[in-house]
Scaffold this active site. Structure first.
Site, PDB file in Angstrom:
ATOM      1  N   GLY A  45       3.452  -1.632 -16.783  1.00 34.04           N
ATOM      2  CA  GLY A  45       2.032  -2.403 -16.092  1.00 34.04           C
ATOM      3  C   GLY A  45       2.498  -3.410 -15.465  1.00 34.04           C
ATOM      4  CB  CYS A  46       4.739  -6.327 -16.338  1.00 34.10           C
ATOM      5  SG  CYS A  46       3.645  -6.769 -17.810  1.00 34.10           S
ATOM      6  CB  THR A  47       7.259  -3.077 -13.168  1.00 33.21           C
ATOM      7  OG1 THR A  47       8.147  -3.592 -14.350  1.00 33.21           O
ATOM      8  CG2 THR A  47       8.081  -2.594 -11.926  1.00 33.21           C
TER       9      THR A  47
END
Length: 155
Positions: A45-47
C-alpha cells in the site's frame, strides 16, 4: 493525542530526509504542503501511494504544492525505497515517532488478531499560513493522490 482537524495550526516539525538533509514545516511557509503519513517503506500500500504521488509530482510542483511523505522508517530506509521505485518526492524520517504523535496518527492497530501501535495512513493538506486545510483519515490508497491534488488545487 486528539486528532487534528481543519482550521487547526499544523504542528511544527524538523525531520531528516532521504537525501541526507532535513525539512522543517516553517521553511515551507507561503506554499501549500501535502503531508502524508504512511506505515512502512516498501510495503504494497505504501509503495502504491508513493508511486501515485510521484506520478502526479509535476502537477503538484506546477501548482507550487510541496509533497512530503513521513513514516517512522530511517532516512537510509527512505533513500533505498526512493531509489528502488524512482520516487519523486521528499521522504522524511520520524524514527523518534514525535511527529506521528503530534499529528495524532500513531494509533493502535490490529492485524491477524494482534494489536500493535503503528501509523494510521493519514494525509494533511496544510495551507500557506501553516493551518490545516483538510484531513484525510484512514486513507484508502486507490485514487487518493488524485483526490488530494484536486483539493489542493481548488482551494
Amino acid at each position: 493525542m486528539a486528532k487534528l482537524e481543519a482550521g487547526a495550526k499544523a504542528p511544527e516539525f524538523r525531520l531528516p530526509t532521504d537525501d541526507g538533509g532535513e525539512i522543517r514545516l516553517a521553511d515551507l511557509r507561503g506554499k501549500k504542503v501535502v503531508l502524508y503519513f504512511y506505515p512502512k517503506d516498501d510495503t504494497s500500500g505504501c509503495t502504491m501511494e508513493a508511486k501515485d504521488f510521484t506520478r502526479l509530482a509535476p502537477d503538484f510542483r506546477s501548482r507550487g504544492i510541496a509533497v512530503i511523505g513521513v513514516s517512522p522508517d530511517s532516512a537510509q530506509s527512505h533513500r533505498k525505497f526512493k531509489d528502488k521505485y524512482a520516487l519523486d518526492l521528499v521522504l522524511a524520517a520520524d524514527d523518534a515517532k514525535k511527529v506521528v504523535q503530534d499529528y495524532g496518527v500513531w494509533a493502535e492497530k490490529s492485524m491477524y488478531g494482534r494489536n500493535y501501535m503503528g501509523v494510521e495512513r493519514t494525509t494533511f493538506l496544510i495551507d500557506a499560513d501553516g493551518r490545516i486545510e483538510r484531513v484525510w483519515p484512514k486513507v484508502k490508497v486507490a485514487g487518493h493522490a488524485e483526490e488530494v491534488l484536486a483539493a489542493a488545487s481548488a482551494a
